[in-house]
Design a protein around this motif. Structure first.
Motif, PDB file in Angstrom:
ATOM      1  N   ARG A   3       0.850  -1.197   0.000  1.00  0.00           N
ATOM      2  CA  ARG A   3       0.000   0.000   0.000  1.00  0.00           C
ATOM      3  C   ARG A   3       0.885   1.247   0.000  1.00  0.00           C
ATOM      4  O   ARG A   3       1.772   1.374   0.845  1.00  0.00           O
ATOM      5  CB  ARG A   3      -0.929  -0.010   1.209  1.00  0.00           C
ATOM      6  CG  ARG A   3      -1.994  -1.092   1.129  1.00  0.00           C
ATOM      7  CD  ARG A   3      -2.613  -1.394   2.491  1.00  0.00           C
ATOM      8  NE  ARG A   3      -3.010  -0.199   3.208  1.00  0.00           N
ATOM      9  CZ  ARG A   3      -4.157   0.460   3.018  1.00  0.00           C
ATOM     10  NH1 ARG A   3      -5.021   0.020   2.107  1.00  0.00           N
ATOM     11  NH2 ARG A   3      -4.455   1.531   3.719  1.00  0.00           N
ATOM     12  N   LEU A   5       1.240   5.644  -0.555  1.00  0.00           N
ATOM     13  CA  LEU A   5       0.684   6.992  -0.612  1.00  0.00           C
ATOM     14  C   LEU A   5       1.657   7.879  -1.371  1.00  0.00           C
ATOM     15  O   LEU A   5       2.866   7.790  -1.161  1.00  0.00           O
ATOM     16  CB  LEU A   5       0.447   7.534   0.795  1.00  0.00           C
ATOM     17  CG  LEU A   5      -0.267   8.892   0.905  1.00  0.00           C
ATOM     18  CD1 LEU A   5      -1.139   8.915   2.153  1.00  0.00           C
ATOM     19  CD2 LEU A   5       0.731  10.059   0.963  1.00  0.00           C
ATOM     20  N   ASP A  28      -0.410  -1.011  -4.619  1.00  0.00           N
ATOM     21  CA  ASP A  28      -1.722  -0.365  -4.642  1.00  0.00           C
ATOM     22  C   ASP A  28      -1.591   1.044  -4.072  1.00  0.00           C
ATOM     23  O   ASP A  28      -1.207   1.215  -2.914  1.00  0.00           O
ATOM     24  CB  ASP A  28      -2.721  -1.179  -3.809  1.00  0.00           C
ATOM     25  CG  ASP A  28      -4.107  -0.545  -3.779  1.00  0.00           C
ATOM     26  OD1 ASP A  28      -4.470   0.138  -4.753  1.00  0.00           O
ATOM     27  OD2 ASP A  28      -4.820  -0.750  -2.774  1.00  0.00           O
ATOM     28  N   VAL A  30      -3.069   4.003  -2.417  1.00  0.00           N
ATOM     29  CA  VAL A  30      -4.289   4.153  -1.615  1.00  0.00           C
ATOM     30  C   VAL A  30      -4.709   5.602  -1.436  1.00  0.00           C
ATOM     31  O   VAL A  30      -5.861   5.872  -1.082  1.00  0.00           O
ATOM     32  CB  VAL A  30      -4.113   3.496  -0.234  1.00  0.00           C
ATOM     33  CG1 VAL A  30      -3.888   1.994  -0.395  1.00  0.00           C
ATOM     34  CG2 VAL A  30      -2.961   4.122   0.555  1.00  0.00           C
ATOM     35  N   ALA A  31      -3.793   6.562  -1.661  1.00  0.00           N
ATOM     36  CA  ALA A  31      -4.155   7.972  -1.478  1.00  0.00           C
ATOM     37  C   ALA A  31      -3.091   8.867  -2.085  1.00  0.00           C
ATOM     38  O   ALA A  31      -1.964   8.431  -2.339  1.00  0.00           O
ATOM     39  CB  ALA A  31      -4.321   8.302   0.009  1.00  0.00           C
ATOM     40  N   HIS A  46      -4.382   6.049   6.601  1.00  0.00           N
ATOM     41  CA  HIS A  46      -4.322   4.847   5.761  1.00  0.00           C
ATOM     42  C   HIS A  46      -3.235   3.848   6.164  1.00  0.00           C
ATOM     43  O   HIS A  46      -3.291   2.693   5.735  1.00  0.00           O
ATOM     44  CB  HIS A  46      -4.112   5.258   4.302  1.00  0.00           C
ATOM     45  CG  HIS A  46      -5.269   5.987   3.698  1.00  0.00           C
ATOM     46  ND1 HIS A  46      -6.389   5.347   3.224  1.00  0.00           N
ATOM     47  CD2 HIS A  46      -5.477   7.323   3.499  1.00  0.00           C
ATOM     48  CE1 HIS A  46      -7.245   6.247   2.733  1.00  0.00           C
ATOM     49  NE2 HIS A  46      -6.712   7.454   2.901  1.00  0.00           N
ATOM     50  N   PRO A  48      -0.069   3.323   5.143  1.00  0.00           N
ATOM     51  CA  PRO A  48       0.536   2.614   3.997  1.00  0.00           C
ATOM     52  C   PRO A  48       1.886   2.021   4.371  1.00  0.00           C
ATOM     53  O   PRO A  48       2.514   2.431   5.354  1.00  0.00           O
ATOM     54  CB  PRO A  48       0.698   3.735   2.957  1.00  0.00           C
ATOM     55  CG  PRO A  48       0.908   4.966   3.792  1.00  0.00           C
ATOM     56  CD  PRO A  48       0.002   4.794   4.984  1.00  0.00           C
TER      57      PRO A  48
END
Length: 226
Positions: A3, A5, A28, A30-31, A46, A48
């Protein structure tokens, strides 16, 4: 899944980083954040594995944001995005605990490699960043390039043969697990070697140790990296 950011004040840069990372099936995004303050808040929200930070942003810059993230969410690794001419900022970020450093104009594959390395607990310096840090240290009164190379080699020579081997892999951006597999030892053994290396070199983190490895010229050619 890793994950991630992304934080950069330029929308096109954020879009480009996202597009590159989207090509990796194990990453991925995520933000996204447009400044350092938002980056810190979104990391808290989040959690990450990795945050990719522009080194210069309005409000809270990437260096201060990285330090805040390392203090409040230490499980999140920090990758700094930089451009040529930001060498002083890179040195500050090294001291602040950032684990990865990439040039914005670098190859897309390098971004993916750097994110994966930091997610696995490694330090990753773009070869271009490493070269500029070494040259910048020599050009700012910290000793001539030849002198610093000689001093780094003397520091590395004080390590055991196995510690020098581990340091070379560390400088290449390998995690403890990857180094363990290369050396056919358990990961705990590598972790102990890394702790000893940091203490003997007198540095605080893996990224700073990687700089010493590059200064000493013991990092293997990039083609030998995973």
């Amino acid at each position: 899944m890793i994950r991630v950011l992304i934080a950069d004040d330029e929308p096109m840069i954020r879009a480009g980083v996202r597009a590159v990372l989207a090509t990796a099936p194990d990453i991925d995004v995520v933000a996204e954040a447009a400044d350092g303050h938002a980056a810190v808040e979104l990391v808290r929200r989040h959690r990450p594995a990795v945050v990719v930070l522009d080194i210069r942003m309005p409000g809270i810059n990437g260096i201060d944001a990285a330090a805040e993230i390392r203090n409040t969410v230490p499980t999140t690794g920090v990758v700094m995005l930089t451009t040529f001419g930001e060498d002083d900022y890179i040195l500050q970020a090294l001291g602040g605990g950032a684990a990865g450093f990439l040039i914005k104009s670098g190859e897309p594959e390098e971004l993916i490699t750097g994110v994966r390395a930091v997610a696995e607990g490694a330090a990753y310096l773009s070869p271009k960043v490493a070269a500029r840090v070494v040259a910048h240290l020599a050009a700012t009164g910290a000793g001539t390039l030849a002198g610093r190379r000689s001093a780094a080699r003397d520091r590395v020579a004080a390590l055991t043969a196995r510690e020098r081997e581990v340091l070379a892999f560390l400088g290449s951006g390998l995690s403890n697990g990857q180094i363990a597999r290369r050396l056919h030892v358990v990961e705990g053994t590598v972790k102990a070697h890394v702790s000893s290396i940091l203490a003997r070199l007198g540095v605080d983190n893996r990224a700073a140790a990687a700089v010493v490895a590059h200064e000493a010229g013991i990092v293997p050619p990039q083609s030998s990296q995973p």
